[in-house]
Design an enzyme around this catalytic site. Sequence first.
Site, mmCIF file in Angstrom:
data_model
loop_
_atom_site.group_PDB
_atom_site.id
_atom_site.type_symbol
_atom_site.label_atom_id
_atom_site.label_comp_id
_atom_site.label_asym_id
_atom_site.label_seq_id
_atom_site.Cartn_x
_atom_site.Cartn_y
_atom_site.Cartn_z
ATOM 1 N N CYS A 121 33.758 41.209 45.485
ATOM 2 C CA CYS A 121 35.091 41.264 44.889
ATOM 3 C C CYS A 121 35.947 42.146 45.778
ATOM 4 C CB CYS A 121 35.038 41.829 43.474
ATOM 5 S SG CYS A 121 36.654 42.182 42.737
ATOM 6 N N ASN A 122 37.072 41.613 46.233
ATOM 7 C CA ASN A 122 37.949 42.399 47.104
ATOM 8 C C ASN A 122 38.535 43.602 46.383
ATOM 9 O OD1 ASN A 122 38.738 40.777 49.880
ATOM 10 N ND2 ASN A 122 38.158 39.382 48.244
ATOM 11 N N THR A 123 39.103 43.379 45.192
ATOM 12 C CA THR A 123 39.807 44.451 44.492
ATOM 13 C C THR A 123 38.881 45.597 44.125
ATOM 14 O OG1 THR A 123 41.291 42.753 43.588
ATOM 15 C CG2 THR A 123 41.414 44.936 42.605
ATOM 16 N N ALA A 124 37.629 45.306 43.840
ATOM 17 C CA ALA A 124 36.679 46.362 43.481
ATOM 18 C C ALA A 124 36.435 47.335 44.627
ATOM 19 C CB ALA A 124 35.357 45.741 43.029
ATOM 20 N N ASP B 80 38.613 45.032 33.760
ATOM 21 C CA ASP B 80 39.543 44.328 34.636
ATOM 22 C C ASP B 80 40.018 45.232 35.765
ATOM 23 O OD1 ASP B 80 41.542 42.827 35.794
ATOM 24 O OD2 ASP B 80 42.562 42.340 33.918
ATOM 25 N N ARG B 81 39.782 44.800 37.007
ATOM 26 C CA ARG B 81 40.180 45.604 38.164
ATOM 27 C C ARG B 81 41.691 45.645 38.344
ATOM 28 N NH1 ARG B 81 36.488 42.999 36.674
ATOM 29 N NH2 ARG B 81 37.014 41.198 37.963
ATOM 30 N N LYS C 230 39.829 31.591 37.190
ATOM 31 C CA LYS C 230 38.800 32.295 36.428
ATOM 32 C C LYS C 230 38.501 31.578 35.118
ATOM 33 C CE LYS C 230 39.363 37.003 38.247
ATOM 34 N NZ LYS C 230 37.956 37.303 38.527
ATOM 35 N N CYS D 283 40.869 37.250 48.087
ATOM 36 C CA CYS D 283 40.393 37.252 46.706
ATOM 37 C C CYS D 283 39.278 36.220 46.669
ATOM 38 C CB CYS D 283 41.520 36.876 45.743
ATOM 39 S SG CYS D 283 40.983 36.706 44.034
#
Length: 230
Positions: free
Chosen positions: A79-82, A48-49, A158, A189
């Site tokens: 994926c933005n957060t990654a 989980d990021r 999700k 996101c």
Amino acid sequence: MSQVLGVLGGMGPAATLDFLGKLQALTPANRDQDHIRVIVDINPQVPDRNDPFAQPGPVLAEMAGGLQGAGAQVLAIACNTAHVHADLISRASGLPLVDMIETACRAARDTGARRAGVLGTRDAVRLYHEYIAAQGMGLVTLSRDDQARFMDLLARIKGGDLGPEVRERMAALAEALVAEGAEAVIAGCTEAPLVLDPADVRVPMVDAGEELARRCVSVCLGLEPLPQGR
């Protein structure tokens, strides 16, 4: 001959498929052979990021190395957060990375907005703050309570909930950004555009995944240079 695109995906799977659909739709092609070759690692097992105790970086780096070994010449992360781990991913693969967050911020600037609001996770918003400032714009963020509501909606999306209540609540969060002065809203996101349409927002909406797909097409077809290091 076009560059081979490698995509780090699975975060989450539905958002990755949405990105791939946009990539295909935005490619100018009259036959199969006009499309870009894409190698995709859809890996929902990436830690989980958003968990501060998880360690997604090494898994993402391994994925990037695997894509390079499979023949990818350019990378994208769906994926933005990654993108917190973008430097590690680039080093692990030795490949240029088309940066989603940089690309979305350019698109927001091109709308003429002076202030951009971002719908994204806390870590993604931190990255957007840096890149939005580099474009000479101000950042508008959700309140603490609204950010918690966004994360709740993200979990529901999700889990497969794309129903009208989730759509209405996401649109309300976009409206909250506009009420605070955002002149453009970035769907920062990749799950957000699954339930939020441009027609739901009364200022220009920038779909980060769509902008990434558009730029990947341009880079892979040689219409713009390969990206340099971050």
